[in-house]
Design a protein around this motif. Structure first.
Motif, mmCIF file in Angstrom:
data_model
loop_
_atom_site.group_PDB
_atom_site.id
_atom_site.type_symbol
_atom_site.label_atom_id
_atom_site.label_comp_id
_atom_site.label_asym_id
_atom_site.label_seq_id
_atom_site.Cartn_x
_atom_site.Cartn_y
_atom_site.Cartn_z
ATOM 1 N N THR A 103 0.841 -1.202 0.000
ATOM 2 C CA THR A 103 0.000 0.000 0.000
ATOM 3 C C THR A 103 0.877 1.254 0.000
ATOM 4 O OG1 THR A 103 -1.816 -1.115 1.157
ATOM 5 C CG2 THR A 103 -1.760 1.291 1.270
ATOM 6 N N LYS A 104 1.892 1.266 0.844
ATOM 7 C CA LYS A 104 2.802 2.423 0.893
ATOM 8 C C LYS A 104 3.510 2.634 -0.442
ATOM 9 C CE LYS A 104 5.286 3.078 4.616
ATOM 10 N NZ LYS A 104 6.207 2.826 5.750
ATOM 11 N N GLU A 126 3.169 5.909 -3.024
ATOM 12 C CA GLU A 126 4.321 6.639 -3.569
ATOM 13 C C GLU A 126 4.231 6.741 -5.082
ATOM 14 O OE1 GLU A 126 7.837 4.702 -2.204
ATOM 15 O OE2 GLU A 126 7.443 5.132 -0.084
ATOM 16 N N GLN A 127 3.901 5.633 -5.730
ATOM 17 C CA GLN A 127 3.772 5.637 -7.189
ATOM 18 C C GLN A 127 2.601 6.512 -7.644
ATOM 19 O OE1 GLN A 127 5.857 4.023 -9.606
ATOM 20 N NE2 GLN A 127 7.137 3.986 -7.779
ATOM 21 N N SER A 128 1.591 6.615 -6.806
ATOM 22 C CA SER A 128 0.418 7.446 -7.120
ATOM 23 C C SER A 128 0.681 8.925 -6.862
ATOM 24 C CB SER A 128 -0.788 7.000 -6.290
ATOM 25 O OG SER A 128 -1.077 5.641 -6.485
ATOM 26 N N GLU A 129 1.808 9.223 -6.207
ATOM 27 C CA GLU A 129 2.174 10.599 -5.841
ATOM 28 C C GLU A 129 1.060 11.275 -5.056
ATOM 29 O OE1 GLU A 129 3.217 12.179 -9.763
ATOM 30 O OE2 GLU A 129 5.334 11.859 -9.270
ATOM 31 N N GLY A 141 -0.850 1.011 6.224
ATOM 32 C CA GLY A 141 0.041 1.547 5.192
ATOM 33 C C GLY A 141 -0.260 2.995 4.870
ATOM 34 N N ILE A 142 -1.550 3.332 4.816
ATOM 35 C CA ILE A 142 -1.953 4.723 4.556
ATOM 36 C C ILE A 142 -1.494 5.620 5.702
ATOM 37 C CG2 ILE A 142 -3.935 6.270 4.278
ATOM 38 C CD1 ILE A 142 -5.439 3.859 3.025
ATOM 39 N N ILE A 143 -1.728 5.174 6.936
ATOM 40 C CA ILE A 143 -1.355 5.977 8.106
ATOM 41 C C ILE A 143 0.156 6.206 8.145
ATOM 42 C CG2 ILE A 143 -1.250 5.988 10.625
ATOM 43 C CD1 ILE A 143 -3.950 4.472 10.585
ATOM 44 N N GLU A 144 0.937 5.164 7.947
ATOM 45 C CA GLU A 144 2.393 5.317 7.980
ATOM 46 C C GLU A 144 2.871 6.265 6.877
ATOM 47 O OE1 GLU A 144 4.789 1.827 8.168
ATOM 48 O OE2 GLU A 144 3.806 1.049 9.981
#
Length: 378
Positions: free
Chosen positions: A18-19, A23-26, A63-66
């Protein structure tokens, strides 16, 4: 990330993938300043673990929170309200979100305990939970799964969790599709992270998970739901709220305009985005189609209908359902009416009524089993 893009990643380390996908989604380029409130809306429809196929994996939300906290975001809120018939607090505990919130020191907001306000949503007034006004940027984290009434549920329908229970019931009396479409204007989804790990392709409440080990990101909820239709072998016309939402301006339903990209590793280390390699294949069989033939449904709530269908599936597997001698009635449209066999408090005047609001799957199963056995003996 462009408005017409849907990004995908496959794997089994759900938090880390997810992380990587964020990152790839910016995502960082889309976020507001760090003092703003970031809302995270999972699907905690009922108290069942994510592996059951109904609820959002807590690892995805972790993953979103981190990702957010590593970039200085501390004003985070996980907001959700379970469906009518279950308590959000039970879902939070069963799905592990209490532990998650404590670990990351993130606020958990039970929308079932919230006040509400009225908002004009594209010409239709809807009652929304107060927490909607507190959120400056909303990350929707739905589960890609089937639904016994609307065929699919993903980005657009997941916003129902931010409605008071009374409004959830009203949605069903209005036929679901039109209010869901208008809700797409009432609550803006700024970013979408789809849990496509093991959703149940038949039932909203899970029980028959189909493992795909995939997470997806997008910006357009209408386009996401159109893509889900394609994955589940439906034409979007079979899910009317999608085109309704497009006409209202909530997004684009033209899947031909979508750019589907997969996040892949090159040489085992470097990440890159590649065009989706062929169409993902998902089972086309639907248990729900034949089971629905046993039911007469008028304005039923999701929980009541959602518990009935898997109960019928259990009876079918035991060879009992074929003994049914009448349609099973369910829904608010049967209030004050009489009949032979009904489910829920709305059919309390029927000769045979499975009481409850809603009755549980097991209660429905046991009552119908006894009824069908008595039919066989006649």
């Amino acid at each position: 990330m462009e408005q017409n893009q849907i990004l995908k990643i496959y794997g089994t380390d759900y938090k880390e993938m997810t992380k990587l996908l964020l990152e790839q989604s910016e995502l960082e380029k889309l976020l507001p300043s760090t003092e703003k409130c970031i809302g995270i809306k999972p699907n905690l429809v009922s108290p069942s673990p994510a592996s059951y196929g109904a609820t959002t994996h807590p690892e995805v939300v972790a993953g979103i929170i981190e990702y957010l906290q590593e970039r200085g975001y501390r004003n985070l809120m996980i907001a959700e309200g379970s469906w009518v018939g279950d308590r959000t607090s039970d879902s939070i505990q069963e799905c592990g979100y209490d532990v998650l919130a404590q670990k990351y020191q993130v606020k958990l907001h039970d929308a079932q305990k919230d006040g509400h306000f009225t908002r004009d949503c594209g010409g239709m007034e809807l009652n929304l939970c107060d927490c909607v006004k507190q959120i400056d940027f909303l990350i929707n984290v739905p589960v890609l799964k089937g639904h016994c009434q609307t065929k699919i549920t993903c980005a657009l329908k997941n916003m129902k969790g931010l409605l008071p229970n009374k409004e959830k019931r009203r949605f069903h009396s209005l036929g679901l599709h039109r209010p869901i479409a208008h809700l797409g204007l009432g609550i803006r989804q700024d970013f979408i992270v789809v849990d496509h790990i093991c959703g149940d392709l038949d039932f909203e409440d899970g029980g028959n998970p189909v493992v795909r080990n995939c997470v997806m990101t997008a910006r357009d909820p209408v386009l996401v739901d159109a893509y889900v239709c394609r994955l589940l072998h439906y034409d979007i016309k079979e899910v009317p709220y999608i085109e309704m939402a497009q006409k209202l301006g909530a997004g684009c339903a033209d899947i031909s305009r979508a750019q589907i990209l997969e996040c892949c590793r090159v040489d085992g280390s470097v990440l890159c985005l590649k065009a989706e390699q062929g169409r993902e294949s998902l089972p086309s069989d639907r248990k729900i189609v034949e089971l629905r033939d046993a039911v007469e449904e008028v304005e039923s709530c999701s929980a009541c209908y959602g518990y009935l269908i898997p109960a019928l599936d259990r009876l079918k597997q035991e060879g009992l359902l074929e003994k049914l001698d009448t349609k099973i009635c369910i829904g608010q449209g049967y209030r004050g009416k009489t009949g032979k066999l009904g489910v829920g408090r709305c059919t309390s005047e029927f000769a045979h009524c499975i009481k409850g609001c809603p009755p549980t799957e097991n209660q429905i199963y046991e009552y119908l089993k006894e009824y069908l056995v008595s039919v066989e003996k006649k």
